[in-house]
Motif scaffolding. Structure first.
Motif, PDB file in Angstrom:
ATOM      1  N   ALA A 349       0.817  -1.225   0.000  1.00  0.00           N
ATOM      2  CA  ALA A 349       0.000   0.000   0.000  1.00  0.00           C
ATOM      3  C   ALA A 349       0.840   1.260   0.000  1.00  0.00           C
ATOM      4  CB  ALA A 349      -0.906   0.000   1.226  1.00  0.00           C
ATOM      5  N   ASN A 365      -6.215  -2.853  -7.075  1.00  0.00           N
ATOM      6  CA  ASN A 365      -5.756  -1.779  -6.206  1.00  0.00           C
ATOM      7  C   ASN A 365      -4.817  -2.441  -5.185  1.00  0.00           C
ATOM      8  OD1 ASN A 365      -5.431  -0.097  -4.009  1.00  0.00           O
ATOM      9  ND2 ASN A 365      -7.528   0.660  -4.011  1.00  0.00           N
ATOM     10  N   ALA A 367      -3.338  -1.432  -2.702  1.00  0.00           N
ATOM     11  CA  ALA A 367      -3.472  -1.019  -1.302  1.00  0.00           C
ATOM     12  C   ALA A 367      -4.685  -1.644  -0.613  1.00  0.00           C
ATOM     13  CB  ALA A 367      -3.558   0.505  -1.220  1.00  0.00           C
ATOM     14  N   ASP A 368      -5.456  -2.425  -1.361  1.00  0.00           N
ATOM     15  CA  ASP A 368      -6.599  -3.099  -0.737  1.00  0.00           C
ATOM     16  C   ASP A 368      -6.105  -4.230   0.168  1.00  0.00           C
ATOM     17  OD1 ASP A 368      -8.589  -1.495  -1.667  1.00  0.00           O
ATOM     18  OD2 ASP A 368      -9.142  -2.786  -3.357  1.00  0.00           O
ATOM     19  N   ARG A 463      -6.398   3.682  -5.952  1.00  0.00           N
ATOM     20  CA  ARG A 463      -5.593   3.545  -4.724  1.00  0.00           C
ATOM     21  C   ARG A 463      -5.755   4.769  -3.848  1.00  0.00           C
ATOM     22  NH1 ARG A 463      -0.075   0.417  -5.427  1.00  0.00           N
ATOM     23  NH2 ARG A 463       0.507   1.578  -3.574  1.00  0.00           N
ATOM     24  N   ASN A 469      -7.185   1.959   2.789  1.00  0.00           N
ATOM     25  CA  ASN A 469      -6.041   2.219   1.898  1.00  0.00           C
ATOM     26  C   ASN A 469      -5.109   3.233   2.539  1.00  0.00           C
ATOM     27  OD1 ASN A 469      -7.051   2.098  -1.640  1.00  0.00           O
ATOM     28  ND2 ASN A 469      -7.096   0.535  -0.082  1.00  0.00           N
ATOM     29  N   ARG A 470      -5.709   4.343   2.970  1.00  0.00           N
ATOM     30  CA  ARG A 470      -4.879   5.475   3.411  1.00  0.00           C
ATOM     31  C   ARG A 470      -4.091   5.149   4.677  1.00  0.00           C
ATOM     32  NH1 ARG A 470      -9.204   8.226   1.141  1.00  0.00           N
ATOM     33  NH2 ARG A 470     -10.330   8.448   3.108  1.00  0.00           N
ATOM     34  N   GLN A 472      -2.948   2.358   5.474  1.00  0.00           N
ATOM     35  CA  GLN A 472      -1.872   1.437   5.105  1.00  0.00           C
ATOM     36  C   GLN A 472      -0.760   2.141   4.315  1.00  0.00           C
ATOM     37  OE1 GLN A 472      -2.712  -1.307   7.129  1.00  0.00           O
ATOM     38  NE2 GLN A 472      -2.064  -2.541   5.404  1.00  0.00           N
ATOM     39  N   CYS A 482      -0.969   6.649  -0.835  1.00  0.00           N
ATOM     40  CA  CYS A 482      -0.730   5.355  -1.484  1.00  0.00           C
ATOM     41  C   CYS A 482      -0.191   5.488  -2.903  1.00  0.00           C
ATOM     42  CB  CYS A 482      -2.028   4.550  -1.557  1.00  0.00           C
ATOM     43  SG  CYS A 482      -2.795   4.277   0.022  1.00  0.00           S
TER      44      CYS A 482
END
Ligand code: FAD
Length: 572
Positions: A349, A365, A367-368, A463, A469-470, A472, A482
């Motif tokens: 991420a 994505n 970062a998921d 992302r 997401n954020r 991470q 990300c």
């Protein structure tokens, strides 16, 4: 307490992860005479390798911090996430008894927690998604308090613990990632390392226990305080019947078979089937022989509890959306042995890591959640092709965040290039050739991604657009934590294969954790918890901690049922 195996007890618990030990400790507090047997040399199972996060909405720590969520909002999230897999009885049990379980353990045992008040659910766009306060982690623990038992505790997963030292998510991890950039972080990491090496010299292992290691340590300490009989190197081989009831087990220890009668029943808590080739082949569509899937769980989790439950008349659910808790894994070469499995939970991420398939194209994505990323890879892989991807980055990223088992600056990267784990190319074309990726496809992917990334956007896969997401990502990378362009070179990549953190498909139970037979009638005296109980999330993965939260809660529930103590009348 250990010594000779007893021939009888009230409750026999098979397996010593969160599910087993939560059942055992609860039962002992309620006055039952409990025996725990563990097949491996160490107690703790996958739980001891885990992040130790437990999804427990409306928990007392969140409420104390003023996060007092409406139960209806949580149910809305679960209804949307679980679809037809939503089961009212299980959800009600988790929401009602999860907070009670937390209070019970804090009051009656050495188990304690830290809050997850900033930890969002995985799917921020789903109605009812939480932005914090629905999870807890085990509170760090001083290993000295375990005394001699310390050496029975499974050490942290070597692949993710530098020098055997677990790093806690949150502030601890941030300090490690900033150690070469900020003086306070540098000093804190230096102190952590110095203490770790002193502990290793004096006790043979680190003593500042965090994450799942702290959870198991606290449960073990509680078990010892309560006089629970704990036996490692002891495997359940068969269940015993006492009329209609399950009344104990035949166990194997030091090559001998012995019988333990259990008047109140048996709890199956053997951690699912991560290393049962036959079951993986039957339930994992991407693993026709079972060998195409690489679990990060300990190799002693071979599906014994599921087989024991089936032999007693129970059955394993095969109708889950996904039978495992998927995670992207890279294989770490080990001289003369099976490769280590590195679960990619964190660095994907961060801004500037991309995942592509052999056609050079992104498919998700990055970062998921680990489960979503793996699910996307499985969906993107054409039939007949192995599910495989490459996680790639540039030099600056590698040195700042690391890539899989390759740790950030100041750790060397040469050994990883030498053993083939890490691929390198001065240019993108060279990297593509080193990995066997389509060079034109990869160049096109980078052009497209970089063009928008310069402005912090990812129009293709979005992302950085959810709270999960954020959190991470990297907070100091704005406007999008990300997203950052890649380059200049050199570039690096590691190969990603299908893996998992545990299994979801397990024995069908009711919400009291009683194993059900083919007619959905409870088998008297037989309980399944942790990953031996089929996941109440029905093979979906709405948030981090959805295995350990229910494992602790249904362990607590099973113990009450076995002890004949109604939950409504318990002491919490
Ligand atoms: C790196 C990593 C991070 C993770 N982080 C999280 C997280 O933060 N939150 C979360 O919810 N989940 C997390 N997970 C998943 C989670 O750890 C597991 O789902 C969970 O620990 C399973 O608990 P359990 O009690 O069912 O089994 P386990 O903890 O695996 O324990 C089962 C035990 O049973 C023993 N056993 C097997 N067969 C027998 C037998 N015949 N007789 C006696 N004993 C037997 C095994 O040796 C093992 O010790 C993570 C997993 C990994 C690998």
């Amino acid at each position: 307490m250990s010594g000779d195996l007893p021939s009888s007890c009230d409750l026999l618990v098979i397996g010593s992860g969160a599910g087993g030990l939560a059942s055992a400790v609860t039962a002992a507090v309620l006055g039952l005479d409990v025996v725990v047997i563990e097949k491996a040399r160490h107690f703790g199972g996958t739980t001891a390798w885990s992040g130790g996060w437990m999804w427990l909405p409306r928990n007392p720590l969140a409420r104390a911090a003023g996060i007092d969520e409406d139960e209806a909002t949580i149910r809305t999230y679960l209804r949307h996430e679980l679809g037809e897999g939503y089961d009212e009885a299980f959800v009600t049990m988790l929401l009602e008894q999860g907070p009670r379980m937390v209070e019970f353990f804090r009051r009656e045992s050495a188990v304690d927690f830290i809050d997850g008040n900033l930890m969002p659910d995985f799917h921020g766009n789903t109605p009812g998604a939480g932005t914090g306060g629905r999870s807890l982690c085990a509170k760090p623990f001083d290993g000295r308090e375990l005394g001699a038992r310390l050496h029975d505790l499974r050490p942290p997963l070597a692949e993710i613990a530098p020098f055997g030292m677990n790093i806690a998510s949150g502030a601890d991890l941030q300090h490690f990632l900033h150690a070469t950039r900020r003086l306070p972080s540098f000093l804190r990491v230096l102190r952590r390392l110095a203490r770790h090496f002193v502990d290793r010299a004096s006790h043979g292992r680190g003593l500042h226990l965090v994450n799942g290691n702290a959870l198991v340590a606290r449960l073990l300490k509680s078990a010892d305080d309560l006089g629970i009989a704990l036996f490692k190197d002891t495997a359940a081989a068969e269940l015993l019947r006492d009329g209609e009831r399950i009344g104990g087990a035949v166990v194997e220890r030091e090559g001998q078979r012995r019988t333990i009668q259990a008047t109140r029943g048996v709890v199956l808590a053997t951690g699912g089937f991560p290393h049962d080739l036959a079951r993986k082949s039957a339930l994992f569509p991407h693993a026709p022989t079972g060998r195409e899937h690489w679990s990060a769980a300990p190799c002693s989790n071979t599906g014994d509890g599921l087989r024991l439950g089936e032999a007693a008349g129970g059955h394993v659910r095969t109708d889950l959306r996904h039978a495992g808790a998927w995670a992207p894994v890279s294989l770490v070469p080990k001289p003369g042995g099976e490769p280590g499995r590195f679960p990619h939970l964190v660095e994907r991420a961060k801004p500037g890591a991309l995942m592509v398939r052999r056609d050079g194209k992104r498919f998700c994505n990055e970062a998921d959640s680990y489960h979503d990323v793996m699910q996307a890879l499985l969906a993107a892989t054409p039939a007949g092709e192995p599910a495989e991807a490459w996680l790639l980055c540039d030099h600056a990223f590698l040195r700042r965040y690391g890539l899989g088992r390759v740790r950030p600056r100041p750790f060397p990267i040469r050994p990883w290039l030498g053993n083939g784990y890490l691929k390198r190319g001065t240019t993108i074309a060279e990297l593509a050739s080193a990995c066997g990726i389509d060079a034109a496809g990869l160049a096109g992917t980078l052009d497209t991604y970089n063009a928008a990334a310069a402005a912090g956007r990812d129009p293709e896969f979005h992302r950085g657009e959810t709270p999960y997401n954020r959190i991470q990502g990297a907070a100091d990378n704005q406007p999008n934590p990300c997203v950052a362009p890649l380059g200049p070179g050199p570039f690096y990549a590691v190969r990603i294969v299908p893996g998992s953190l545990g299994t979801f498909a397990g024995l069908k139970t009711d919400a009291q954790a009683r194993v059900l037979d083919d007619h959905d009638a409870p088998i008297p005296g037989l309980y399944a918890v942790g990953n031996d109980m089929s996941s109440m999330m029905a093979g979906r993965y709405p948030a981090g901690g959805i295995t350990l939260g229910p494992a602790m809660t249904f362990g607590y529930v099973a113990a009450h049922h076995a002890g004949g103590i109604p939950l409504a009348n318990n002491r919490s």
